[in-house]
Design a protein around this motif. Structure first.
Motif, short mmCIF file in Angstrom:
data_model
loop_
_atom_site.label_atom_id
_atom_site.label_comp_id
_atom_site.label_asym_id
_atom_site.label_seq_id
_atom_site.Cartn_x
_atom_site.Cartn_y
_atom_site.Cartn_z
N VAL A 95 -9.70 9.76 4.31
CA VAL A 95 -8.55 8.91 4.06
C VAL A 95 -8.12 8.99 2.60
CG1 VAL A 95 -7.72 6.52 4.00
CG2 VAL A 95 -9.05 7.34 5.96
N MET A 96 -9.06 8.87 1.69
CA MET A 96 -8.72 8.81 0.27
C MET A 96 -8.08 10.10 -0.22
SD MET A 96 -9.44 5.76 -0.52
CE MET A 96 -9.39 5.73 -2.31
N VAL A 103 -13.10 -1.61 8.94
CA VAL A 103 -11.90 -1.05 8.32
C VAL A 103 -12.23 -0.50 6.94
CG1 VAL A 103 -9.63 -1.59 7.35
CG2 VAL A 103 -10.26 -2.48 9.60
N ARG A 104 -13.00 -1.25 6.15
CA ARG A 104 -13.32 -0.81 4.78
C ARG A 104 -14.12 0.49 4.80
NH1 ARG A 104 -16.82 -1.01 0.44
NH2 ARG A 104 -15.77 -1.54 -1.54
N THR A 105 -15.09 0.59 5.69
CA THR A 105 -15.90 1.80 5.77
C THR A 105 -15.04 3.03 6.03
OG1 THR A 105 -17.84 0.57 6.53
CG2 THR A 105 -17.78 2.93 7.00
N ARG A 106 -14.13 2.91 6.97
CA ARG A 106 -13.27 4.05 7.32
C ARG A 106 -12.20 4.29 6.26
NH1 ARG A 106 -10.96 3.92 13.21
NH2 ARG A 106 -10.11 5.88 12.37
N ALA A 107 -11.63 3.21 5.71
CA ALA A 107 -10.54 3.35 4.75
C ALA A 107 -11.00 4.01 3.45
CB ALA A 107 -9.90 2.00 4.46
N LEU A 146 0.83 -1.21 0.00
CA LEU A 146 0.00 0.00 0.00
C LEU A 146 0.86 1.26 0.00
CD1 LEU A 146 -2.86 -0.92 2.52
CD2 LEU A 146 -3.05 -0.67 0.04
N ARG A 147 1.93 1.25 0.81
CA ARG A 147 2.77 2.44 0.91
C ARG A 147 3.54 2.72 -0.37
NH1 ARG A 147 3.51 0.78 6.53
NH2 ARG A 147 5.24 -0.55 5.90
N LYS A 166 -1.05 7.48 -4.04
CA LYS A 166 -2.50 7.59 -3.99
C LYS A 166 -3.14 6.21 -4.13
CE LYS A 166 -3.29 12.01 -3.52
NZ LYS A 166 -4.06 12.55 -2.37
N LEU A 167 -4.25 5.98 -3.43
CA LEU A 167 -4.89 4.67 -3.44
C LEU A 167 -6.23 4.72 -4.16
CD1 LEU A 167 -4.22 3.44 0.21
CD2 LEU A 167 -2.98 2.82 -1.87
N HIS A 168 -6.53 3.62 -4.83
CA HIS A 168 -7.83 3.43 -5.48
C HIS A 168 -8.64 2.45 -4.64
CE1 HIS A 168 -10.77 2.02 -8.47
NE2 HIS A 168 -10.56 3.16 -9.09
N PRO A 169 -9.96 2.59 -4.60
CA PRO A 169 -10.78 1.65 -3.81
C PRO A 169 -10.50 0.19 -4.13
CG PRO A 169 -12.12 3.51 -4.49
CD PRO A 169 -10.79 3.69 -5.15
N LYS A 170 -10.19 -0.13 -5.40
CA LYS A 170 -9.90 -1.52 -5.74
C LYS A 170 -8.63 -2.02 -5.04
CE LYS A 170 -12.14 -1.74 -10.28
NZ LYS A 170 -11.95 -1.98 -11.74
N GLN A 171 -7.65 -1.12 -4.88
CA GLN A 171 -6.42 -1.51 -4.19
C GLN A 171 -6.68 -1.77 -2.70
OE1 GLN A 171 -4.24 1.98 -5.30
NE2 GLN A 171 -3.19 0.96 -7.01
N ILE A 172 -7.54 -0.96 -2.12
CA ILE A 172 -7.88 -1.18 -0.72
C ILE A 172 -8.64 -2.50 -0.56
CG2 ILE A 172 -9.34 -0.34 1.18
CD1 ILE A 172 -8.53 2.47 0.45
N ASP A 173 -9.57 -2.77 -1.46
CA ASP A 173 -10.32 -4.03 -1.39
C ASP A 173 -9.39 -5.23 -1.54
OD1 ASP A 173 -12.82 -2.96 -0.91
OD2 ASP A 173 -13.35 -2.81 -3.04
N ALA A 174 -8.39 -5.11 -2.43
CA ALA A 174 -7.43 -6.21 -2.60
C ALA A 174 -6.63 -6.42 -1.32
CB ALA A 174 -6.50 -5.90 -3.78
#
Length: 363
Positions: free
Chosen positions: A64-65, A55-59, A16-17, A21-29
């Protein structure tokens, strides 16, 4: 314990680091990888699903995004929710002023229940209490003798008069009142598995003793089996909290992550070794940091402070510094060094899992 889980989570966070920048798909993975890691650590499925949902709701929140460091924010979210799963804030083990206060210890055979009784007696004596141990486990061969041996080792009286657990307990309570013991710790019968006969006796002992606490000793190495056992004891004897034993072992540690979330009851203590004094209060925030590879520096610092306080007390009593063991001085030095590293490091999350585990086991 937690070595494999810590390593897996550290790998997920590194990925992740590395992305900026993060995409929702990356967080889900990443969450799917966490799910696999937690299940492999023998964490209860319902606990995993609830934890990852929070975690998903907050992330995926806007805060965060849109952050300049979204990956670090996700790590923080995971830590916060992991701490919540472990119980949130530390719950101190408190006894009423009743004389005597009564603690009933339950658990299956092999959970470390009898040893936990002795460790709890040592802990309470260090707080100024005068404990009495009651050997009411009349089913397991040599259980009474084991508690007598432990009592002799730690200097705490053990009583066990009678062939019926209820009669043993009633006699012990009278003895405690007569002899001035202000805490009674009752070791009750266990079985290889939870069964109706064991629960029936547990209820009889509870009704006779009217305990202020019913603690359950849970083997941290048994994973989801400990959760099944905890549910059964909760249903039958209304457990007030838990002692996690064998936390210094090499198992996956699912019990530690599941038991409070499933039962709603706190973990009061953890057993961290084989010595009578190897019982420590359970801090959810420190456990969460340790699991995430952030180390357990606060526990190490606390240990060092105990050594410093003891040395100061000894000096005021005229004891020379040379009387203290080399081990105590090493602990104090380690605590000071840990505090310096913690203060100097802006990113404690970068600590390796191996060093964090080593710190935990050394203390």
């Amino acid at each position: 314990m937690f070595d494999a889980l810590t390593g897996r989570l550290d790998g997920i966070f590194r990925k992740l680091r590395s992305r900026g920048k993060l995409h929702p798909k990356q967080i889900d993975a990443a969450l799917e990888e966490m799910r696999t890691a937690l299940l492999e650590a023998d964490v209860a499925l319902e606990v995993v699903e609830d934890f990852l949902g929070r975690v998903r709701t907050r992330a995926l929140s806007e805060e965060v995004m849109r952050s300049l460091t979204p990956a670090q924010q996700v790590v923080k979210v995971v830590r916060d929710e992991l701490q919540a799963t472990l119980g949130g804030t530390q719950v101190p083990f408190q006894l009423p002023s009743a004389r005597p206060a009564v603690v009933m210890m339950a658990g299956v055979q092999g959970s470390g229940k009898t040893t936990a009784c002795a460790k709890l007696a040592v802990h309470l004596r260090s707080k100024g209490r005068r404990p009495l141990l009651v050997a009411a486990d009349l089913w397991r061969p040599a259980a009474v003798e084991q508690l007598r041996t432990l009592g002799a080792e730690i200097g705490v009286e053990v009583v066990s008069e009678g062939r019926d657990a209820v009669k043993v307990v009633k006699h012990a309570l009278k003895h405690a009142s007569r002899e001035g013991h202000d805490v009674v710790i009752i070791d009750t019968a266990g079985r290889l598995h939870v069964d109706e006969e064991m629960m029936r006796e547990a209820r009889r002992v509870r009704d006779a003793a009217k305990p202020h606490h019913v603690l359950m000793a849970c083997d941290a190495m048994t994973g989801q089996d400990a959760v099944v056992q905890a549910r059964a004891f909760m249903r039958e004897v209304d457990t007030t909290g838990f002692i996690l034993t064998k936390l210094d072992g090499d198992a996956r540690g699912g019990a530690a992550l599941s038991i409070t979330a499933v039962t709603g009851r706190p973990v009061f203590f953890v057993g961290t070794g084989e010595r009578p004094q190897d019982l420590e209060p359970f801090y959810p925030d420190r456990m969460a940091s340790r699991i995430l590879g952030m180390g357990d520096v606060l526990t190490l610092i606390d240990k060092a402070q105990e050594v410093v306080d003891a040395e100061r007390a000894a000096e005021s009593a005229g004891v020379t510094a040379g009387a203290w063991s080399k081990r105590s001085r090493r602990s104090a030095s380690a605590g000071y060094a840990a505090r310096q590293r913690w203060t100097a490091s802006p990113t404690p999350a970068a600590a390796t899992s191996s060093s964090s585990t080593a710190s935990w086991r050394r203390v």
